[in-house]
Design an enzyme around this catalytic site. Sequence first.
Site, PDB file in Angstrom:
ATOM      1  CG  ASP A   1      37.747  17.444  14.558  1.00 45.88           C
ATOM      2  OD1 ASP A   1      38.348  16.838  14.845  1.00 45.88           O
ATOM      3  OD2 ASP A   1      37.604  17.873  12.780  1.00 45.88           O
TER       4      ASP A   1
ATOM      5  CG  HIS B   1      40.185  12.335  20.474  1.00 51.33           C
ATOM      6  ND1 HIS B   1      40.117  11.355  21.177  1.00 51.33           N
ATOM      7  CD2 HIS B   1      39.323  12.709  19.617  1.00 51.33           C
ATOM      8  CE1 HIS B   1      38.909  10.888  20.285  1.00 51.33           C
ATOM      9  NE2 HIS B   1      38.702  11.292  19.783  1.00 51.33           N
TER      10      HIS B   1
HETATM   11  P1  IMP Z   1      37.901   7.607   7.676  1.00 54.33           P
HETATM   12  O1  IMP Z   1      37.132   7.656   8.821  1.00 54.33           O
HETATM   13  O2  IMP Z   1      39.664   8.150   7.243  1.00 54.33           O
HETATM   14  O3  IMP Z   1      36.816   6.507   6.427  1.00 54.33           O
HETATM   15  O4  IMP Z   1      36.761   9.226   6.716  1.00 54.33           O
HETATM   16  C1  IMP Z   1      35.817   9.407   6.850  1.00 54.33           C
HETATM   17  C2  IMP Z   1      34.957  10.250   7.147  1.00 54.33           C
HETATM   18  O5  IMP Z   1      35.059  10.903   8.617  1.00 54.33           O
HETATM   19  C3  IMP Z   1      36.042  12.033   5.794  1.00 54.33           C
HETATM   20  O6  IMP Z   1      35.505  12.610   6.088  1.00 54.33           O
HETATM   21  C4  IMP Z   1      36.861  12.640   6.932  1.00 54.33           C
HETATM   22  O7  IMP Z   1      37.812  13.478   7.098  1.00 54.33           O
HETATM   23  C5  IMP Z   1      36.221  12.124   8.234  1.00 54.33           C
HETATM   24  N1  IMP Z   1      37.242  12.181   9.723  1.00 54.33           N
HETATM   25  C6  IMP Z   1      37.617  10.675   9.672  1.00 54.33           C
HETATM   26  N2  IMP Z   1      38.055  11.090  11.322  1.00 54.33           N
HETATM   27  C7  IMP Z   1      38.122  11.835  11.441  1.00 54.33           C
HETATM   28  C8  IMP Z   1      38.839  13.038  12.679  1.00 54.33           C
HETATM   29  O8  IMP Z   1      38.769  12.200  13.661  1.00 54.33           O
HETATM   30  N3  IMP Z   1      37.868  14.335  13.197  1.00 54.33           N
HETATM   31  C9  IMP Z   1      37.187  14.708  11.905  1.00 54.33           C
HETATM   32  N4  IMP Z   1      36.666  13.950  11.070  1.00 54.33           N
HETATM   33  C10 IMP Z   1      37.574  12.895  10.453  1.00 54.33           C
END
Ligand code: IMP
Length: 452
Positions: free
Chosen positions: A13, A41
């Site tokens: 982010d 995004h």
């Molecule tokens: P996953 O990618 O959904 O398996 O999540 C793994 C970690 O990455 C978690 O802490 C999510 O909150 C974080 N995360 C996944 N995608 C994003 C994003 O686009 N922005 C911020 N954090 C993310």
Amino acid sequence: MSVIAVVGAQWGDEGKGRVVDFLAADAQLVVRYGGGNNAGHTVVNPHGHFKLHLIPSGIFYPGTRNLLGNGVVINPPALLRELDGLADAGFDCANLFVSDRAHLVMPWHVLLDQLEERERGAARLGTTSRGIGPAYVDKVARRGFRVIDLGEPDVFRAAVGTALARVRRMVRDYYRAGGADDDLRDLVAEATDEGAIAEGYLAAGERMAPHVVDGQAMVDDALERGDRILLEGQLGTMRDLDWGVYPFVTSSSPIPGGASLGAGLPAVRIDRVLGVAKAYTTAVGAGPLPTELDDAEGLELRERGAEYGTSTGRPRRCGWYDAVAVRFSARLAGYSGIALTKLDVLDGFDRIRICTAYRDPETGRRWETIPASASVYARLEPEYEELPGWGADCSAARTWDDLPTAARAYVERLESLAGVPISHVSVGPEREQMILRSVAAPAGAPGEAAAR
Ligand code: IMP
């Protein structure tokens, strides 16, 4: 010609979408190289305010091709929803391409993501519940589904049947889920409905078909032609599978090594790496975050910065800028420049803190890097230095000299702590709110600083 990787320097982010939207004006190809629709995004441009999850942020330039690389995991219904949303806004997305080697997020991946989090209980990772981790697990276990498979309906149907036989056993015998009193019961039914899944995905495949290409050939042609290529990262170094705060990480590699692999181009062809860092720190999901503020200042950062997850709407955890994390990221990813975003969010603060090291209260050890152990990292306390705020609105600044002196001093301090020039400073979401600096790369930096 140049190939520029745009990489998140923190916990995700950071504003990569807005940076790619800005740089894509001069690019012929933008490639997303990892992650899936866990990404969020945000792009604000003259056409409107858009939240992209899968589609690369160069989509708004009709002359720029946008590729979902082989390293991305694609949820076809989610992709079609995004395409429909953009069509409603007047973008036909004829400039979107999808690698035939990209893996698919299947409905049971979404279910397994949630079951696995439930199983972890208090130790849950706080994933986005989009099935990203389980899709990569299946890829590595060599039982994944890929975009190319949607072109062979009978083989696809049979493979869905085989996969579901296994998934049903796991759901029933291991997770003991799907019973009458289970709140995930409907999801279990939906995610194991063989006929609906196979036919739904095959129908989605037909709609995706005009966009499907051999991604490596597309990238290779662009390299041959000398096109400018942007490699658009997802998430940030601190959530990298290998280098993030394990296990509080995603299942792919946001760093430039992941870009080479997930876009399909030789690592040596990446000319420059632009790190993107926010002027403070945010994270969604669980895990240590040393500079997190649980007080009024943290709330102020959240409200002023509108820090709510683009994908999940979850409030983001907010804190001061962590120079240790960004320096770690810069060393690992080899930034030639950094784009610093959301400087304007700090406008109202009297004094601004920067974490320059951590201290372990148990051992007294001072840390200037990131420990491998998440439990050690969780107990480290930030050491801060303090700079005066600028007490002025910097969102109208268009050049470096327009910025208040104290804001420039803050940026210069971050630059010296990262050891990388800050080549771009954004003071708001609009395209014209990006300040370009011509700053020289320090000796030994992998490329020149300004990314355009
Ligand atoms: P996953 O990618 O959904 O398996 O999540 C793994 C970690 O990455 C978690 O802490 C999510 O909150 C974080 N995360 C996944 N995608 C994003 C994003 O686009 N922005 C911020 N954090 C993310």
